[in-house]
Design a protein around this motif. Structure first.
Motif, PDB file in Angstrom:
ATOM      1  N   ALA A 281       0.830  -1.206   0.000  1.00  0.00           N
ATOM      2  CA  ALA A 281       0.000   0.000   0.000  1.00  0.00           C
ATOM      3  C   ALA A 281       0.864   1.255   0.000  1.00  0.00           C
ATOM      4  O   ALA A 281       0.610   2.199  -0.748  1.00  0.00           O
ATOM      5  N   ASN A 285       0.482   4.012  -2.924  1.00  0.00           N
ATOM      6  CA  ASN A 285      -0.045   5.350  -2.687  1.00  0.00           C
ATOM      7  C   ASN A 285       0.144   5.672  -1.208  1.00  0.00           C
ATOM      8  O   ASN A 285      -0.637   5.247  -0.374  1.00  0.00           O
ATOM      9  N   ALA A 288      -2.770   7.454   0.586  1.00  0.00           N
ATOM     10  CA  ALA A 288      -3.904   6.570   0.838  1.00  0.00           C
ATOM     11  C   ALA A 288      -3.606   5.650   2.011  1.00  0.00           C
ATOM     12  O   ALA A 288      -4.461   5.404   2.864  1.00  0.00           O
ATOM     13  N   ALA A 289      -2.379   5.137   2.064  1.00  0.00           N
ATOM     14  CA  ALA A 289      -1.993   4.242   3.153  1.00  0.00           C
ATOM     15  C   ALA A 289      -2.090   4.973   4.484  1.00  0.00           C
ATOM     16  O   ALA A 289      -2.604   4.446   5.473  1.00  0.00           O
ATOM     17  N   ARG A 290      -1.608   6.230   4.510  1.00  0.00           N
ATOM     18  CA  ARG A 290      -1.617   7.009   5.739  1.00  0.00           C
ATOM     19  C   ARG A 290      -3.056   7.238   6.196  1.00  0.00           C
ATOM     20  O   ARG A 290      -3.385   7.090   7.363  1.00  0.00           O
ATOM     21  N   ARG A 291      -3.920   7.570   5.247  1.00  0.00           N
ATOM     22  CA  ARG A 291      -5.309   7.848   5.618  1.00  0.00           C
ATOM     23  C   ARG A 291      -6.050   6.579   6.026  1.00  0.00           C
ATOM     24  O   ARG A 291      -7.039   6.652   6.739  1.00  0.00           O
ATOM     25  N   ALA A 292      -5.570   5.435   5.555  1.00  0.00           N
ATOM     26  CA  ALA A 292      -6.218   4.183   5.951  1.00  0.00           C
ATOM     27  C   ALA A 292      -5.799   3.780   7.352  1.00  0.00           C
ATOM     28  O   ALA A 292      -6.190   2.724   7.835  1.00  0.00           O
ATOM     29  N   GLY A 293      -4.988   4.613   7.998  1.00  0.00           N
ATOM     30  CA  GLY A 293      -4.596   4.330   9.366  1.00  0.00           C
ATOM     31  C   GLY A 293      -3.333   3.504   9.494  1.00  0.00           C
ATOM     32  O   GLY A 293      -2.997   3.035  10.570  1.00  0.00           O
ATOM     33  N   ILE A 294      -2.626   3.298   8.360  1.00  0.00           N
ATOM     34  CA  ILE A 294      -1.368   2.559   8.424  1.00  0.00           C
ATOM     35  C   ILE A 294      -0.290   3.482   8.972  1.00  0.00           C
ATOM     36  O   ILE A 294      -0.204   4.646   8.577  1.00  0.00           O
TER      37      ILE A 294
END
Lengths: 411, 262
Positions: A281, A285, A288-294
């Motif tokens: 991830a 992106n 996107a990964a950061r916003r998915a909480g990763i």
């Protein structure tokens, strides 16, 4: 259309392909769309082997192939680490120096200081993991591009390697030590090799079968048992042949088994764990990964530390194979070979695409070239040129495939 | 009505400020969302809508102000913290990983069984969610790169429903959708409301706002510019609040057309 259609097969736009022929059609279709998988590297390997065999009939002999597997292990392990960093879209250019440094640390601690070998190995790997941690902090906190950080590391740790080795410049590892024995003389008994092959094929079938059963229970489409059987038998045939052929002379080296085991472990971690998902991830992106909480920073940290640790293990294996650590350990083409192996194995330089098996296949290509050209008595100048050209070809194939994926809506 | 909203509001913002360098993106923003309420946040470009979304979803921290969630004052320092609280966000740029397939994107960051991924359960759940949205996605095993804009929007909305959130923030959910899919999304918004979720919907589309929202909060140049009950307000009034004047190019144009028609 049957009445009970699997949950994932209900859309009328889906073309259903069954059985072996369907699987082959799928592969061809995907390759056309630029999803080449391992096709280029396998084709490349066949071409390279054919050419080298024509030039020198010794090349495909059992003796040479045994040698090839042993030689590929050290740099292959380093390439495995490179695959991880490339997956998050970064690079580590200092793996050569770090591997050389860890070889030197091992030799000094083991030979000069008289530490037990496991303690020396642990210290060398821990030091390298710490180096990876420092890289990750510089990358995360200050946002310095990874190629600059690791380019600085390349020089700095080469310096540290020379300092550790001191004025002698070279330390020999005792031939009767377990480490050297492992790298040079330890071969798997033939019966055990065959057992490995059977276990691998049975394992592939069992895991595939269980997975398919679980999918059918959940009302999803699944591979048929006959397809799974064909796949396992093919694997068994290939592995048995390899074991038999290498067994004509010395057999399968434990060091190569260690390399393959590491590839399998990394394959599992990358494809079947949450951590692996987050690596892909982040490479695909970051935002996107950061916003998915990763925890993106933690992913970068883990990947840089893993890469340096693999570099250390590779350096230790190289030192054991040579039975010495010297000033040129990890220098020269080690860096580029490791990166080339990862890229030739299908790992994209743009991040988010690649597999652990890529490191294995790519390494065999690189090592074949190196070994074949050595057999032809060509010196390293030509070897460098040829390896460079093959690396360039691999990157060109990657770029073309990427374009094709874009135009087929797959990237 | 506004008094009861205050009482059972799940999420309240008071005096939120956020500056980027010299630019004050948000100034003294107040906002209340109750359970089972759809709040439309409208405003012109640069009014601070997206910044507000990012503050609520933990992407940016506010410079000052308080956020109350479930009658507790909370900080939202990271997207993970927002997830834990129960605030799910569908971003305008969708924030999907193009190299991953639909299942992998849906469960990104909240995979089932971290050490041995439960692919089967995730795929089953993915199909459930997508069917619930009447999604037209032929296969969940294709990379998101191969999906159309509308399909991607559906994936993003489906993903926000995974963690059983209390508040869902939709940033221009219908901007990229076809007619049928827009209707589906609006149906979905109503279903979310029936299930007792608070919905914050950022939108430019007045028809969508009038169709599903209970309350309209207008932002203008980073400040509150009125909160209206959607039944008591006309589209003209909302537009007036958005543009900041009753006498402007939009209302003039409408007036001209009305005159022309009559």
């Amino acid at each position: 259309m049957t009445t009970t259609l699997a949950t994932d097969r209900q859309d009328e736009r889906l073309q259903s392909r069954e059985g072996l022929r369907g699987a082959i059609t799928d592969v061809i279709e995907r390759a056309r769309g630029g999803d080449l998988g391992v096709i280029p590297v396998v084709v490349g390997l066949v071409v390279i082997w054919a050419v080298l065999q024509v030039l020198n009939p010794v090349f495909l002999s059992s003796t040479n192939l045994v040698n090839l597997t042993l030689e590929s292990a050290a740099v292959g392990v380093i390439a495995l680490g490179i695959v991880c960093v490339l997956l998050v879209g970064e690079i580590d250019l200092s793996v050569g120096s770090v591997s050389g440094l860890s070889g030197a640390v091992l030799a000094v601690l083991f030979v000069d200081k008289g530490l037990p070998v496991w303690a020396a190995i642990l210290a060398a790997v821990a030091l390298s993991a710490a180096i990876g941690w420092v890289y990750a902090q510089l990358f995360n906190r200050f946002g310095v591009p990874s190629f600059v950080i690791t380019l600085a590391g390349l020089l700095a740790f080469l310096g540290l390697q020379l300092y550790v080795l001191g004025t002698k410049g070279s330390i020999n590892l005792p031939f009767d030590s377990a480490l050297v024995n492992f790298a040079q003389l330890a071969f798997v008994p033939q019966w055990l090799s065959y057992t490995f092959a059977v276990v691998a094929a049975a394992g592939l079938f069992a895991s595939g079968h269980l997975h398919a059963r679980e999918r059918r229970r959940a009302g999803l489409s699944a591979r048929t048992t006959s397809m799974l059987a064909v796949r396992s038998i093919a694997l068994l045939a290939v592995l048995t042949f390899v074991v038999w052929y290498l067994g004509q002379t010395r057999g399968v080296g434990w060091m190569f088994v260690l390399f393959v085991a590491m590839v399998l472990v990394m394959h599992y971690l990358l494809s079947r764990t949450k951590w692996g998902r987050s690596v892909y991830a982040v490479g695909g992106n970051v935002e996107a990964a950061r916003r998915a909480g990763i925890n993106v920073r933690a992913v970068y940290t883990s990947v840089f530390m893993l890469c340096s640790s693999f570099a250390a293990v590779g350096g230790i294996l190289a030192a054991a194979r040579l039975a010495a650590a010297n000033q040129s350990s990890g220098a020269g083409d080690v860096n580029l070979n490791a990166i080339a192996a990862a890229v030739i194995g299908g790992t994209s330089l743009f991040g988010g695409r690649g597999t652990a098996f890529g490191a294995l296949l790519g390494m065999i290509v690189i090592q074949s070239i190196s070994s074949g050209l050595t057999l032809l008595n060509l010196d390293s100048s030509i070897r460098f040129v040829v390896t460079g050209v093959v690396l360039l070809l691999a990157v060109v194939v990657d770029s073309i495939a990427r374009k094709s994926r874009t135009s087929h809506g797959r990237a | 009505m506004s008094a009861t909203q205050q009482k059972d509001s799940v999420l309240s913002l008071r005096g939120i400020n956020k500056t980027f360098g010299a630019v004050a993106a948000l100034t003294d923003i107040d906002l209340d969302v109750a359970a089972g309420q759809v709040v439309a946040v409208v405003g012109d470009n640069g009014a601070g809508k997206s910044t507000l979304v990012k503050v609520l979803s933990g992407v940016h921290s506010p410079d000052s102000g308080t956020i109350t969630f479930d009658s507790k004052t909370v900080d939202i320092p990271s997207p993970a913290a927002a997830h834990r609280l129960g605030i799910a966000t569908v971003f305008q740029d969708l924030a999907l990983c193009e190299n991953l397939n639909v299942i992998q994107n849906l469960f990104l960051g909240q995979e089932l069984r971290p050490l041995r991924l439960n692919e089967v359960a995730m795929e089953t759940r993915s199909w459930e969610l997508l069917r619930q949205l009447s999604a037209k996605i032929p296969s969940v095993r294709v990379p998101v790169a191969s999906l159309s804009g509308g399909q991607r929007q559906t994936v993003a909305i489906a993903r926000s429903l995974l963690g059983d959130p209390k508040i869902i923030i939709l940033d221009e959910p219908t901007a990229a959708l076809g007619v049928a899919q827009t209707a589906e999304v609006l149906n979905l918004v109503e279903r979310l409301r029936e299930n007792g979720l608070g919905v914050i919907m950022i939108s430019h589309n007045m028809a969508d706002v009038k169709a599903v929202a209970d309350t309209v909060a207008v932002l203008r140049l980073g400040r509150n510019n009125g909160v209206f009950d959607v039944n008591d307000v006309s589209v003209e009034d909302i537009i007036a609040a958005i543009t900041g004047a009753t006498d402007n190019v939009v209302s003039q144009r409408r007036a001209r057309r009305k005159e022309g028609l009559s």
